[in-house]
Design a protein around this motif. Structure first.
Motif, PDB file in Angstrom:
ATOM      1  N   ALA A 113       0.811  -1.220   0.000  1.00  0.00           N
ATOM      2  CA  ALA A 113       0.000   0.000   0.000  1.00  0.00           C
ATOM      3  C   ALA A 113       0.840   1.264   0.000  1.00  0.00           C
ATOM      4  O   ALA A 113       0.304   2.358  -0.149  1.00  0.00           O
ATOM      5  CB  ALA A 113      -0.918   0.010   1.223  1.00  0.00           C
ATOM      6  N   ALA A 114       2.163   1.130   0.170  1.00  0.00           N
ATOM      7  CA  ALA A 114       3.012   2.316   0.314  1.00  0.00           C
ATOM      8  C   ALA A 114       3.235   3.095  -0.981  1.00  0.00           C
ATOM      9  O   ALA A 114       3.110   4.317  -0.989  1.00  0.00           O
ATOM     10  CB  ALA A 114       4.358   1.906   0.921  1.00  0.00           C
ATOM     11  N   ARG A 341      -2.192   3.717  -7.412  1.00  0.00           N
ATOM     12  CA  ARG A 341      -1.331   2.556  -7.192  1.00  0.00           C
ATOM     13  C   ARG A 341      -1.033   1.905  -8.535  1.00  0.00           C
ATOM     14  O   ARG A 341      -1.727   2.137  -9.520  1.00  0.00           O
ATOM     15  CB  ARG A 341      -2.004   1.510  -6.278  1.00  0.00           C
ATOM     16  CG  ARG A 341      -2.450   2.043  -4.946  1.00  0.00           C
ATOM     17  CD  ARG A 341      -1.274   2.470  -4.065  1.00  0.00           C
ATOM     18  NE  ARG A 341      -1.715   2.660  -2.700  1.00  0.00           N
ATOM     19  CZ  ARG A 341      -2.282   3.757  -2.223  1.00  0.00           C
ATOM     20  NH1 ARG A 341      -2.499   4.775  -3.031  1.00  0.00           N
ATOM     21  NH2 ARG A 341      -2.653   3.835  -0.972  1.00  0.00           N
ATOM     22  N   GLY A 342      -0.016   1.053  -8.553  1.00  0.00           N
ATOM     23  CA  GLY A 342       0.329   0.421  -9.819  1.00  0.00           C
ATOM     24  C   GLY A 342       1.344  -0.674  -9.668  1.00  0.00           C
ATOM     25  O   GLY A 342       1.275  -1.497  -8.749  1.00  0.00           O
ATOM     26  N   GLU A 343       2.356  -0.669 -10.556  1.00  0.00           N
ATOM     27  CA  GLU A 343       3.243  -1.813 -10.714  1.00  0.00           C
ATOM     28  C   GLU A 343       4.133  -2.072  -9.493  1.00  0.00           C
ATOM     29  O   GLU A 343       4.410  -3.225  -9.163  1.00  0.00           O
ATOM     30  CB  GLU A 343       4.121  -1.618 -11.961  1.00  0.00           C
ATOM     31  CG  GLU A 343       3.351  -1.376 -13.244  1.00  0.00           C
ATOM     32  CD  GLU A 343       3.288   0.093 -13.597  1.00  0.00           C
ATOM     33  OE1 GLU A 343       2.929   0.883 -12.701  1.00  0.00           O
ATOM     34  OE2 GLU A 343       3.594   0.452 -14.740  1.00  0.00           O
ATOM     35  N   VAL A 344       4.608  -1.015  -8.827  1.00  0.00           N
ATOM     36  CA  VAL A 344       5.522  -1.231  -7.704  1.00  0.00           C
ATOM     37  C   VAL A 344       4.791  -1.927  -6.553  1.00  0.00           C
ATOM     38  O   VAL A 344       5.318  -2.844  -5.920  1.00  0.00           O
ATOM     39  CB  VAL A 344       6.146   0.096  -7.231  1.00  0.00           C
ATOM     40  CG1 VAL A 344       7.072  -0.140  -6.040  1.00  0.00           C
ATOM     41  CG2 VAL A 344       6.925   0.750  -8.376  1.00  0.00           C
ATOM     42  N   GLY A 347       4.495  -5.418  -7.395  1.00  0.00           N
ATOM     43  CA  GLY A 347       5.785  -6.084  -7.202  1.00  0.00           C
ATOM     44  C   GLY A 347       6.009  -6.482  -5.760  1.00  0.00           C
ATOM     45  O   GLY A 347       6.560  -7.557  -5.468  1.00  0.00           O
ATOM     46  N   VAL A 348       5.573  -5.629  -4.812  1.00  0.00           N
ATOM     47  CA  VAL A 348       5.699  -5.966  -3.386  1.00  0.00           C
ATOM     48  C   VAL A 348       4.873  -7.204  -3.062  1.00  0.00           C
ATOM     49  O   VAL A 348       5.317  -8.089  -2.319  1.00  0.00           O
ATOM     50  CB  VAL A 348       5.270  -4.770  -2.513  1.00  0.00           C
ATOM     51  CG1 VAL A 348       5.222  -5.167  -1.047  1.00  0.00           C
ATOM     52  CG2 VAL A 348       6.226  -3.595  -2.715  1.00  0.00           C
ATOM     53  N   ILE A 349       3.666  -7.280  -3.622  1.00  0.00           N
ATOM     54  CA  ILE A 349       2.815  -8.457  -3.390  1.00  0.00           C
ATOM     55  C   ILE A 349       3.507  -9.716  -3.906  1.00  0.00           C
ATOM     56  O   ILE A 349       3.513 -10.766  -3.246  1.00  0.00           O
ATOM     57  CB  ILE A 349       1.441  -8.271  -4.066  1.00  0.00           C
ATOM     58  CG1 ILE A 349       0.670  -7.147  -3.368  1.00  0.00           C
ATOM     59  CG2 ILE A 349       0.634  -9.565  -4.031  1.00  0.00           C
ATOM     60  CD1 ILE A 349      -0.638  -6.789  -4.042  1.00  0.00           C
ATOM     61  N   THR A 368      -7.421  -5.088  -3.395  1.00  0.00           N
ATOM     62  CA  THR A 368      -7.343  -3.666  -3.052  1.00  0.00           C
ATOM     63  C   THR A 368      -6.598  -2.902  -4.140  1.00  0.00           C
ATOM     64  O   THR A 368      -6.980  -1.783  -4.514  1.00  0.00           O
ATOM     65  CB  THR A 368      -6.632  -3.473  -1.699  1.00  0.00           C
ATOM     66  OG1 THR A 368      -7.375  -4.144  -0.674  1.00  0.00           O
ATOM     67  CG2 THR A 368      -6.501  -2.004  -1.337  1.00  0.00           C
ATOM     68  N   LEU A 369      -5.542  -3.513  -4.649  1.00  0.00           N
ATOM     69  CA  LEU A 369      -4.800  -2.902  -5.753  1.00  0.00           C
ATOM     70  C   LEU A 369      -5.696  -2.743  -6.973  1.00  0.00           C
ATOM     71  O   LEU A 369      -5.703  -1.702  -7.645  1.00  0.00           O
ATOM     72  CB  LEU A 369      -3.583  -3.768  -6.090  1.00  0.00           C
ATOM     73  CG  LEU A 369      -2.543  -3.175  -7.034  1.00  0.00           C
ATOM     74  CD1 LEU A 369      -1.897  -1.947  -6.421  1.00  0.00           C
ATOM     75  CD2 LEU A 369      -1.474  -4.221  -7.355  1.00  0.00           C
TER      76      LEU A 369
END
Length: 400
Positions: A113-114, A341-344, A347-349, A368-369
């Motif tokens: 979420a960051a 929100r988007g690709e980064v 990527g964390v997920i 959520t994304l």
């Protein structure tokens, strides 16, 4: 807007495919998974190199960016911490509230979420004729620092997952070297930066990180290997390039296509949500606190998606309480712009999956994304309305 909705659709299609492919492929699924993960890491490295290329600061005025960096850090940290608290105290039973493992896993998983999606945001604001406004220029700085902070804070979280072993010091050494090189050589190298070259650099970054893992795995075994994620090396590779603006239809199509593929592959990487055993054991998250949680009804899960999305966006309102020399409508617009929100985040997920994290929290994070991607167009239009409340059309065109 079409691009953002396509991101959402592809992530959802990937999520559906993740539930069907294990049964369809059977024993061949493990080989498919290895190939799709490799492709996903290369796509992630490509995206992060481009994020690094956006990192343009005047090193002679670095002190002037200090306040912006700490505001961006707070903007990234607050939604992360709010969602971590939600995942622990709402999704987990009370007997796990004091579990160190539960906290480690959820602090890592909630980091999705960051980051604000800098690429999506900049493109949409520019299309709405906001490129010359204070809001655009300030959000450009905050969004890049936001992504940088996400990458840097992933490192101690990954160290927490590794534990106090010698690999910890190896990872720290690599991080220090990369950051030092990135800062000293910021925008230094005049190299090719068309999409084919960026993709080649992405393959090299992935190959280098994979080589470190395979060599240490061979020497010390899988439990004591050194695994360096592509996020920071790829970001630094972009930082050291002397930025070239290549804006052609072919470049846009290629970059968009790779981002589309990445979002689909993130969805494909999701674990089973039915509770059935997975043909690749590590994907089920069975060895983690989050992965061992029982499946919940879809209706309840969607309520959690709305709650988590609300918390993540409330946390992004931090900039509204700073820059007091600007109008409230400008500060609110700046904060709402950070909702994208988007690709980064995706990527964390995916990285969380590598630590066998799963269960309802992982699916809630992915959905959520998707929800925030669907709402992105509305967020940006909201930003434009607030900006027009602060500027006349002539001021928007003339402010530099």
């Amino acid at each position: 807007m079409r691009k953002v909705l396509s991101f959402s659709l592809l992530l959802m299609l990937g999520l559906i495919a993740s539930q069907l492919l294990p049964g369809v492929l059977g024993s061949d699924y493990a080989a498919f998974k290895a190939g799709s993960d490799t492709l996903l890491y290369i796509c992630l490295a490509f995206i992060m190199i481009n994020v690094g290329r956006e990192f343009e600061v005047d090193k002679s005025r670095w002190k002037s960016y200090t306040a912006d960096y700490f505001i961006a850090m707070a903007t990234a940290a607050l939604p992360w911490l709010l969602i971590a608290l939600y995942y622990v105290f709402v999704l987990l039973p009370s007997d796990l509230w004091s579990s160190p493992e539960a906290w480690k896993e959820n602090l890592l998983l909630s980091r999705f979420a960051a980051p604000t999606s800098a690429g999506i945001l900049f493109t949409m604001l520019a299309a709405l004729s906001l490129k010359s406004s204070w809001i655009y220029r300030k959000i450009q700085v905050l969004a890049i620092f936001d992504d940088l902070d996400t990458i840097l804070l992933m490192i101690p979280l990954q160290i927490m997952m590794i534990g106090m072993r010698w690999q910890l010091f190896a990872v720290l050494l690599v991080v220090i070297v990369l950051l030092t090189v990135g800062w000293r050589r910021l925008g230094h190298y005049d190299v090719r930066q068309d999409w084919k070259a960026i993709l080649a650099y992405a393959v090299v970054v992935f190959a280098a990180t994979q080589a470190v893992y395979l060599v240490t795995k061979h020497l010390y075994g899988p439990e004591h290997s050194v695994h360096i994620e592509v996020l920071l090396p790829a970001f630094v590779a972009g930082m050291v390039m002397r930025r070239k603006h290549i804006d052609t239809p072919a470049e846009r199509r290629a970059a968009t296509g790779i981002s589309f593929l990445f979002m689909f592959l993130v969805g494909v990487s999701m674990p089973l949500v039915t509770g059935a055993p997975h043909p690749v054991e590590s994907l089920a998250g069975g060895h983690s606190v989050t992965g061992s949680q029982p499946v919940m009804p879809w209706g309840i899960m969607l309520l959690h998606v709305v709650a988590v999305s609300t918390l993540s966006n409330l946390g992004k309102l931090v900039p509204m309480f700073f820059y007091r020399d600007r109008k409230l409508s400008e500060r609110l617009a700046l904060s709402i712009g950070m909702f994208t929100r988007g690709e980064v985040g995706a990527g964390v997920i995916f990285i969380a999956l590598g630590y066998n994290l799963g269960g309802p929290a992982l699916i809630i994070s992915a959905l959520t994304l998707v929800l925030n991607l669907i709402l992105t167009g509305g967020f940006v239009i909201w930003v434009k309305k607030l900006a027009l409340r602060s500027y006349t059309p002539d001021e928007l065109a003339s402010e530099a």
